[in-house]
Design an enzyme around this catalytic site. Structure first.
Site, PDB file in Angstrom:
ATOM      1  N   SER A 255     -47.458  16.208   0.669  1.00 50.64           N
ATOM      2  CA  SER A 255     -46.708  17.285   0.015  1.00 50.64           C
ATOM      3  C   SER A 255     -46.471  18.479   0.931  1.00 50.64           C
ATOM      4  O   SER A 255     -45.402  19.094   0.895  1.00 50.64           O
ATOM      5  CB  SER A 255     -47.437  17.738  -1.251  1.00 50.64           C
ATOM      6  OG  SER A 255     -47.484  16.671  -2.175  1.00 50.64           O
TER       7      SER A 255
ATOM      8  N   ASP B  72     -47.276  12.510  -8.468  1.00 51.89           N
ATOM      9  CA  ASP B  72     -48.306  12.545  -7.433  1.00 51.89           C
ATOM     10  C   ASP B  72     -49.704  12.717  -8.020  1.00 51.89           C
ATOM     11  O   ASP B  72     -50.613  11.955  -7.717  1.00 51.89           O
ATOM     12  CB  ASP B  72     -48.012  13.682  -6.455  1.00 51.89           C
ATOM     13  CG  ASP B  72     -48.900  13.589  -5.227  1.00 51.89           C
ATOM     14  OD1 ASP B  72     -49.074  12.470  -4.713  1.00 51.89           O
ATOM     15  OD2 ASP B  72     -49.428  14.620  -4.784  1.00 51.89           O
TER      16      ASP B  72
ATOM     17  N   HIS C 225     -52.470   9.751  -8.037  1.00 51.56           N
ATOM     18  CA  HIS C 225     -53.745   9.813  -7.306  1.00 51.56           C
ATOM     19  C   HIS C 225     -54.926   9.290  -8.124  1.00 51.56           C
ATOM     20  O   HIS C 225     -55.954   8.943  -7.563  1.00 51.56           O
ATOM     21  CB  HIS C 225     -54.046  11.254  -6.875  1.00 51.56           C
ATOM     22  CG  HIS C 225     -53.339  11.664  -5.628  1.00 51.56           C
ATOM     23  ND1 HIS C 225     -53.393  10.928  -4.459  1.00 51.56           N
ATOM     24  CD2 HIS C 225     -52.566  12.743  -5.340  1.00 51.56           C
ATOM     25  CE1 HIS C 225     -52.679  11.540  -3.524  1.00 51.56           C
ATOM     26  NE2 HIS C 225     -52.161  12.639  -4.034  1.00 51.56           N
TER      27      HIS C 225
ATOM     28  N   HIS D  55     -50.767   8.254  -1.024  1.00 52.75           N
ATOM     29  CA  HIS D  55     -49.312   8.317  -0.908  1.00 52.75           C
ATOM     30  C   HIS D  55     -48.816   7.019  -0.260  1.00 52.75           C
ATOM     31  O   HIS D  55     -49.600   6.218   0.217  1.00 52.75           O
ATOM     32  CB  HIS D  55     -48.909   9.503  -0.031  1.00 52.75           C
ATOM     33  CG  HIS D  55     -49.347  10.818  -0.582  1.00 52.75           C
ATOM     34  ND1 HIS D  55     -49.437  11.960   0.184  1.00 52.75           N
ATOM     35  CD2 HIS D  55     -49.729  11.181  -1.830  1.00 52.75           C
ATOM     36  CE1 HIS D  55     -49.856  12.966  -0.573  1.00 52.75           C
ATOM     37  NE2 HIS D  55     -50.046  12.511  -1.794  1.00 52.75           N
TER      38      HIS D  55
END
Length: 514
Positions: free
Chosen positions: A64, A403, A407, A463
């Site tokens: 990010s 995101d 996670h 990611h």
């Protein structure tokens, strides 16, 4: 009263990557009629958000911070790791005036060159290849006393993986005929970031006094002894490496000390212990006046030499808006607020002239799989109001759900997160069209599209290095360009707004008005 503005809106769906395979793909599994319709009926393309295209090493997953810096800068911003890789390959590193200056000064005074850092191929805080290059630089410039102080990883690398790295350096010193590994200690001690000074003190004493709980003839022997004590790399206790007859490597006034970590957060505490005259984290048994070099700037208030000072970004999107007397809004939840402000502005904390900011509190839950919609409803309500207010020339918004829920590795929650986002996008797109504005929908990197690791069968919580979507919603007749990347977004927005693109932005517009 001023004329109502028709905003250029950028919506960043954090962690919303594009993956053809349907297996373990929360974005595919979710019911997303709105995004499906936009993808089918609106100008769109796929853009790169990882690896060299965002200034990271080849094929490395995006993140990010890097994503938003590239989005706002309108040019590829090389991260420290990549910049160093390139400079070492091109041998520019070996002429760095700060590094060569410190080595030359120590050599001419008959002093030692100490090199410390996280000895790891992890590439997160440091890279062992950079440390190897520093050893070579010192040797090439004629330094005789070269001491390597190895901090061991085991967090960004497997828990017991330091042996091959230590062997490599012991072989290097043997080939050079000078220098040696002088100490080993786990990063748990040397790289604390939570003011646990009792840990840092153990590393400081090891470095300055050449005193530790254990001693070994070689680094590999010291590591094997730690493993026998059931200490993994990260937790290896302070170990002096010194064979019979070797001089000790305690630090002396006038020695050079080069810290080869490039990431700041875990480098600051031990640096302050060496550099700050008024240091009070613990009572230092030995205060040593070394020529201390930070590889990068760990903090602006640490006053010592920096080999690679921060590159300041001129004419980022936010700054260019301000220079052109445009109004802008940045809006997100707590989790990604810094990304649409500080990182999008190229590392500038203060807002620019004409820049407003709205922070929506992220929900107070232990993990976001418990509330996958997060605060998206409130965020959307505020965003829609801002779009309709007529106040802003441009609005930058980040939805963290893909995101933050990605996670957690919980597939069902990630599906719910993506479905919540679809409702939000619907409201935002309708609001933008109702005021004659323009909307770009994209992501900073992937995550939710890959929820299981096919190699291990375990949850995939990291990611990805997959491309991300870019969709245009607006009344302009535009044609999409292939082969884009995150740093093309700012020039695309400026071009759609009919504004000049500053020369510092090397990205190219991805939607051409026909």
């Amino acid at each position: 009263m001023s004329v109502s503005k028709k905003p250029m809106v950028l919506v960043i769906l954090d962690g919303y990557g594009y993956r053809e395979e349907q297996q373990d793909n929360a974005i595919f599994s979710a019911k997303t009629p709105v995004m499906d319709a936009l993808w089918a009926n609106r100008p769109h393309t796929l853009i790169d958000a990882s690896g060299l295209e965002v200034g990271l090493p080849d094929r490395q997953m995006g993140n990010s911070e890097v994503g938003h810096v590239n989005l706002g800068a309108g040019r590829i911003v090389y991260q420290d790791l990549t910049r160093l890789d390139v400079e070492i390959k091109d041998r520019v590193f070996f002429a760095n005036p700060v590094l060569t200056g410190a080595v030359d000064k120590a050599k001419s005074a008959g002093k030692a060159v100490h090199i410390m850092g996280l000895l790891s191929a992890g590439g997160v805080h440091s890279h062992e290849d950079h440390i190897m290059a520093m050893v070579e630089l010192a040797a090439e410039r004629g330094a005789e006393k070269i001491y390597l102080h190895a901090f061991l990883d085991g967090r960004d690398t497997p828990p017991r993986s330091a042996e091959s790295s230590l062997k490599k350096f012991e072989e290097k010193f043997a080939a050079l005929g000078k220098g040696r590994v002088a100490s080993i200690i786990g990063r748990y001690y040397a790289m604390d970031r939570d003011n646990r000074w009792d840990r840092v003190e153990k590393a400081y004493d090891l470095l300055t006094l050449a005193q530790g709980e254990f001693q070994a003839d070689t680094a590999v022997a010291g590591l094997q002894a730690a493993y026998a004590r059931d200490e993994n790399d990260e937790f290896v206790k302070a170990t002096v490496i010194r064979a019979e007859g070797q001089p000790d490597a305690a630090m002396e006034d006038g020695d050079a000390l080069i810290f080869m970590n490039f990431r700041a957060d875990r480098a600051r505490e031990i640096t302050r212990a060496f550099v700050n005259a008024d240091f009070d984290g613990f009572a230092r048994k030995k205060v040593v006046n070394v020529d201390f070099v930070m590889l990068t700037e760990y903090a602006a208030d640490i006053k010592t030499a920096v080999a690679y000072p921060p590159a300041s970004l001129v004419n980022t999107f936010g700054e260019w808006m301000a220079k052109n007397d445009k109004t802008q809004l940045r809006i997100s939840e707590t989790e990604k607020y810094a990304h649409v402000t500080f990182f999008f502005n190229g590392g500038v904390e203060e807002s620019f002239k004409g820049e407003d900011r709205i922070l929506i509190n992220s929900p107070k839950v232990a993990t976001y799989d418990l509330q996958p919609e997060m605060s998206s409803a409130e965020l959307t309500e505020k965003l829609v109001a801002a779009i309709k207010s007529g106040k802003y020339d441009t609005i930058i918004c980040n939805y963290p759900n893909g995101d933050m829920v990605g996670h957690t590795g919980v597939m069902e929650a990630a599906v719910k997160a993506v479905e919540a986002l679809d409702h939000c996008v619907d409201e935002v797109a309708k609001a933008v069209e109702s005021v004659g504005g323009q909307l770009l929908i994209t992501a900073d990197h992937g995550n939710a599209e890959q929820m299981r690791d096919p190699a291990t069968g375990q949850a995939h919580t990291a990611h990805t290095n997959l491309p991300v979507p870019l969709i245009y919603v607006g009344d302009k007749n535009v044609k999409a360009v292939e082969g884009g990347k995150l740093s093309d977004i700012a020039p695309t927005m400026l071009s759609l707004m009919g504004m000049e693109i500053p020369q510092e932005m090397t990205g190219k517009p991805l939607f051409i008005v026909e």
